[in-house]
Motif scaffolding. Structure first.
Motif, mmCIF file in Angstrom:
data_model
loop_
_atom_site.group_PDB
_atom_site.id
_atom_site.type_symbol
_atom_site.label_atom_id
_atom_site.label_comp_id
_atom_site.label_asym_id
_atom_site.label_seq_id
_atom_site.Cartn_x
_atom_site.Cartn_y
_atom_site.Cartn_z
ATOM 1 N N LYS A 23 -1.143 11.501 38.027
ATOM 2 C CA LYS A 23 -0.232 12.056 37.034
ATOM 3 C C LYS A 23 0.434 13.332 37.545
ATOM 4 O O LYS A 23 1.644 13.510 37.435
ATOM 5 C CB LYS A 23 -1.010 12.341 35.755
ATOM 6 N N ALA A 24 -0.394 14.207 38.106
ATOM 7 C CA ALA A 24 0.151 15.474 38.600
ATOM 8 C C ALA A 24 1.118 15.237 39.757
ATOM 9 O O ALA A 24 2.094 15.963 39.924
ATOM 10 C CB ALA A 24 -0.979 16.392 39.037
ATOM 11 N N VAL A 25 0.869 14.210 40.558
ATOM 12 C CA VAL A 25 1.746 13.906 41.682
ATOM 13 C C VAL A 25 3.098 13.443 41.156
ATOM 14 O O VAL A 25 4.151 13.810 41.675
ATOM 15 C CB VAL A 25 1.112 12.822 42.577
ATOM 16 N N LYS A 26 3.061 12.666 40.096
ATOM 17 C CA LYS A 26 4.285 12.213 39.452
ATOM 18 C C LYS A 26 5.083 13.421 38.963
ATOM 19 O O LYS A 26 6.292 13.493 39.142
ATOM 20 C CB LYS A 26 3.895 11.332 38.265
ATOM 21 N N PHE A 27 4.377 14.377 38.366
ATOM 22 C CA PHE A 27 5.045 15.570 37.852
ATOM 23 C C PHE A 27 5.522 16.483 38.976
ATOM 24 O O PHE A 27 6.267 17.416 38.733
ATOM 25 C CB PHE A 27 4.121 16.338 36.899
ATOM 26 N N ALA A 28 5.063 16.226 40.190
ATOM 27 C CA ALA A 28 5.573 17.004 41.321
ATOM 28 C C ALA A 28 6.764 16.302 41.957
ATOM 29 O O ALA A 28 7.241 16.711 43.012
ATOM 30 C CB ALA A 28 4.464 17.217 42.352
ATOM 31 N N GLY A 29 7.246 15.243 41.312
ATOM 32 C CA GLY A 29 8.489 14.638 41.759
ATOM 33 C C GLY A 29 8.346 13.467 42.704
ATOM 34 O O GLY A 29 9.329 12.995 43.261
ATOM 35 N N ALA A 34 -2.593 12.305 47.813
ATOM 36 C CA ALA A 34 -2.482 13.029 46.543
ATOM 37 C C ALA A 34 -2.543 12.057 45.367
ATOM 38 O O ALA A 34 -3.163 12.350 44.349
ATOM 39 C CB ALA A 34 -1.188 13.834 46.508
ATOM 40 N N ALA A 63 -5.936 11.362 44.594
ATOM 41 C CA ALA A 63 -6.664 12.484 43.987
ATOM 42 C C ALA A 63 -6.234 12.751 42.553
ATOM 43 O O ALA A 63 -7.004 13.284 41.768
ATOM 44 C CB ALA A 63 -6.480 13.742 44.824
ATOM 45 N N GLY A 64 -5.025 12.415 42.192
ATOM 46 C CA GLY A 64 -4.579 12.678 40.814
ATOM 47 C C GLY A 64 -3.142 12.238 40.611
ATOM 48 O O GLY A 64 -2.213 13.005 40.855
#
Lengths: 322, 499
Positions: free
Chosen positions: A201-207, A195, A198-199
């Motif tokens: 920033k979004a993974v960071k925002f998913a915790g 993940a 693949a992206g």
């Protein structure tokens, strides 16, 4: 009604075409491996098959260390310092082999992990792109190796030759591969890795603590190559100033030959490591057996590499390599 | 004399197995604002993106002023006289404002192979001044500007050369009231010049107010083209959904008491340049709204409470005393966050729906040996994706191929799966059609009733008024007033505190 039927047929057609292309793509490395084996065996009149043990002997180091780099590339990073890591770890293994063999193995792993942590620190905490960091550490530790081994190779204790059996080398490789496969395929860590590729920033925002994952991956990859150093010394008995030279390029070529998308991400598959490493070793040995010079070999390797990158580059998610 | 500007003939487009457009045909006239409406995934953006060269249609023709056009990229489309303002960010980081405006048309400023930067900046400055956007400086890097200003730059980029057709795709929902007024002005200007605006919006009152003609699409099929004067909102809804839309839209209750129990206490929170000294309390079972202009700092509130802001000062404390300073702590203490920037911050685009939904719940899904099974992940993702009625082929599909509303459903499915108690929803209905909006409102209402607390940050005043127990209005990074839920509240009482 008619037009609807046509579109339906077109859709199914387009879908079939796409899945066929995907299937060819993903099976290309397998087909390539088998084709390579057949072609080289015909050209060399079977002498390749006869020297299979010799060839397999070269697979282990590449295969083990490629597993670590596979993790790094899954999350979209690169590592050019693998050759130097193998070199330093090999010297450590040699120095410790006189005292205790277990200590030598652990020492090699620890040395690799330490350099990996060094890479990880500059990559994650100092926010420098991974390929820059690892090119720097490649030169840095290559310097150390030259300093240590230029006058005379660092020799290991004679006892290491006791471990130079196919059974031991094969089982070390198999253990690394099996554990790595399970981690990659069936743990949250593995899913997070892909993940991040693949992206991020979004993974960071998913915790996900992405920085921690990224750091750990470099440590892990260093440690795995540290283990490969033991296999390397068992095989060679000493560490010269050129130990591990160009291993990083070999790994990179092997992974790409195995179908690894260079930007990592969701399309990464574990078999990329195994097929790629085998394909690489078969290719180089085949070329040597055909009597090609080193220069010509590099030329051919470059061409093959370029073709595979062109095929497997994931153009939908082209992003900067981290 | 022909009034027809664009003839769309039998245009079809497929994405894999999804039929996004099925031989759509209709005409668009000169000098009109032509709205294109339909639910999520009805093919509006696909149609306009094909026209503007972003996608390539599979079949059919576009005839512009009697001549067939098939642009293969946006620059070619511009040369044909077609420009587009896209739904998401359409400007590029790393370039200056001027370079963004003239992207693809730099040749105008190149003499003997050398780009005349000062001439480009001067021209861009003149254009910006003409539009009244003086505060945007042409030589600044575009990333120094916020979403809203970047949209204004896009407006300039898309309209300065007087194109025959300007497509405005779902831009207004991303804009504040001021930005919208600005955009409306530009739309009228384009029409005055005899050119055409294709306007995509989910905001039906806005569509009725702004457009001359409305075309409705449903599931990739052309439904009807009507004069705006001949139809009302309910009529449009009926055409879009294909049946009568009844039932309540927002919450119906007005005098329910909110519990005194505080679940999250925000004290003196500041983020440099965005918000300063913000304090509030969130109660159990409450929907707390944040409204304001888009630059008011309200969008940072969600990030700050989620532990995602850089350099945040002050404290965010939960009922059990936990301080929220980073995202993993927030999530493990049952806080969920959906970003306004859905494509970058909420979703991993080139990743499967399955992994996107499972990502925060991987620990719960793994067994004692920390191993995950594919089946368990698939079941989990399917359960919540279906609960949100996400339109998809399978959970293995990449989210990048989903429409805006379905993407948002995936984001919400993730947090419903995680069973979070505090939800920080930033612009949860941005770019989403009425049907899904209604679903989201009902979901929020039932969450509230089951004791979950919601912070809803939105630029749509009507939904704040309709859904929230309390509304906090932000202005210039500070709290500028608070309103309690009441029947008499109207948009004006909020606007007066916003500006």
């Amino acid at each position: 009604m008619d037009s609807k039927d046509i579109t339906q047929a077109q859709v199914v057609g387009a879908l079939k075409k796409q899945s066929v292309i995907n299937m060819i793509r993903s099976s290309l490395p397998f087909i390539g491996l088998i084709a390579m084996c057949i072609v080289f065996n015909i050209i060399t009149k079977g002498s390749m098959w006869n020297s299979r043990k010799l060839i397999m002997n070269q697979v282990y180091v590449v295969l083990i260390s490629a597993t670590g780099v596979f993790f790094i590339m899954s999350m979209g990073g690169l590592d050019f310092s693998q050759g130097s890591i193998l070199g330093i770890a090999s010297i450590v293994v040699c120095l410790l082999s006189g005292k205790n063999m277990l200590l030598a193995v652990i020492g090699g792993i620890a040395a690799g992990a330490l350099i990996g942590a060094f890479n990880g620190y500059f990559y994650v905490n100092r926010k420098i792109k991974s390929f820059i960091v690892t090119i720097c550490t490649m030169f840095l530790f290559r310097g150390f190796i030259k300093y240590m081994a230029s006058n005379s190779p660092v020799a290991a204790s004679m006892k290491v030759y006791d471990y130079d059996t196919t059974a031991i080398k094969l089982s070390i490789t198999a253990v690394v591969l099996i554990i790595s496969f399970i981690v990659f395929r069936f743990t949250g860590f593995g899913i997070n890795l892909k993940a991040i590729g693949a992206g991020e920033k979004a993974v960071k925002f998913a915790g996900v603590r992405t920085d921690r994952v990224k750091f750990l991956i470099y440590v892990l990859s260093g440690a795995i190559t540290g283990l490969a150093a033991f296999v390397n010394i068992v095989k060679n008995g000493s560490a010269t100033a050129n130990v591990g030279n160009q291993l990083e390029t070999q790994i990179l070529i092997a992974l790409v030959l195995g179908g690894m998308p260079i930007s990592g991400g969701a399309k990464v598959r574990f078999e990329n490591v195994i097929v790629g490493s085998l394909l690489y070793v078969v290719l180089t040995n085949g070329l040597i057996m055909m009597g090609l010079t080193t220069q010509a070999m590099q030329l051919i390797q470059g061409i093959v590499f370029l073709i595979f990158v062109a095929i497997f580059a994931d153009r939908e998610s082209i992003s900067v390599i981290k | 004399m022909s009034d027809i500007r664009l003839e769309i003939k039998d245009v079809s487009k497929n994405f894999g197995i999804t039929k996004a457009l099925q031989s759509v045909s209709f005409n668009i006239n000169k000098g009109e604002i032509h709205a294109l409406i339909g639910e999520n995934g009805s093919g509006k953006s696909t149609l306009t993106n094909s026209l503007a060269g972003i996608y390539q249609k599979d079949d059919g023709t576009f005839i512009l002023d009697g001549k067939e056009v098939h642009p293969v990229n946006q620059v070619e489309a511009n040369n044909e006289g077609i420009s587009i303002i896209v739904q998401e960010l359409g400007t590029l980081d790393g370039l200056t404002v001027a370079e963004n405006i003239f992207l693809g048309h730099e040749d105008r400023f190149v003499k003997m192979g050398i780009k005349n930067t000062s001439a480009m900046n001067r021209k861009a400055g003149e254009l910006l001044a003409e539009y009244g956007f003086d505060r945007i400086k042409p030589s600044d890097m575009i990333e120094n500007y916020n979403f809203e200003d970047r949209k204004l730059v896009e407006i300039v980029k898309a309209t300065y050369f007087d194109p025959k057709i300007v497509v405005i795709d779902e831009t207004t929902t991303a804009l504040s009231r001021e930005g919208r007024e600005e955009l409306y002005k530009q739309m009228y200007k384009i029409r005055e010049k005899g050119n055409t605006v294709i306007f995509i919006s989910h905001d039906l009152p806005e569509v009725l107010k702004m457009s001359d003609t409305i075309t409705v699409l449903r599931d990739g099929v052309y439904i009807d083209t009507i004069k705006s004067a001949d139809i009302d909102e309910d009529g449009l809804k009926k055409l879009m959904v294909g049946r009568e839309v009844t039932g309540k839209y927002y919450r119906a209750d007005y005098d329910e008491e909110v519990s005194d129990e505080v679940v999250m206490k925000v004290e003196d929170v500041s983020v440099p340049g965005l918000i300063s000294h913000v304090s509030f309390e969130l109660h159990k079972g409450e929907i707390l709204g944040f409204g304001g202009l888009s630059e008011s700092g309200m969008h940072e509130i969600g990030k700050a409470c989620f532990g995602a802001s850089y350099d945040r000062e002050g404290s965010v404390t939960l009922a059990d005393g936990t301080k929220i300073n980073d995202i993993p702590t927030a999530i493990s203490h049952s806080i969920a966050y959906t970003s306004k920037d859905r494509d970058n911050e909420s979703l991993v685009m080139n990743q499967s729906i399955r992994d996107n939904i499972c990502l925060p719940s991987l620990d719960e899904l793994s067994n004692k040996a920390h191993l995950l099974s594919d089946k368990k992940l698939k079941d989990f993702a399917e359960k919540y994706a279906k609960q949100m009625s996400t339109k998809m082929q399978s959970v293995n599909q990449f989210v990048s191929n989903l429409s805006g509303g379905n993407k948002q459903k995936v984001v919400l499915a993730r947090w419903i799966g995680k069973d979070s108690d505090i939800l920080l929803l930033d612009s949860p209905t941005r770019g989403i059609d009425i049907k899904v909006k209604q679903d989201i409102y009902q979901l929020m209402d039932s969450m509230r009733k089951s004791g979950k607390s919601i912070v809803m940050i939105s630029e749509e005043l009507m939904e704040l008024i309709g859904m929230c127990d309390r509304i906090i209005i932000m202005k210039d990074g500070k709290i500028n007033g608070e309103l309690k839920r009441s029947k008499d509240m109207d948009e004006n009482s909020l606007i007066s505190k916003m500006v």
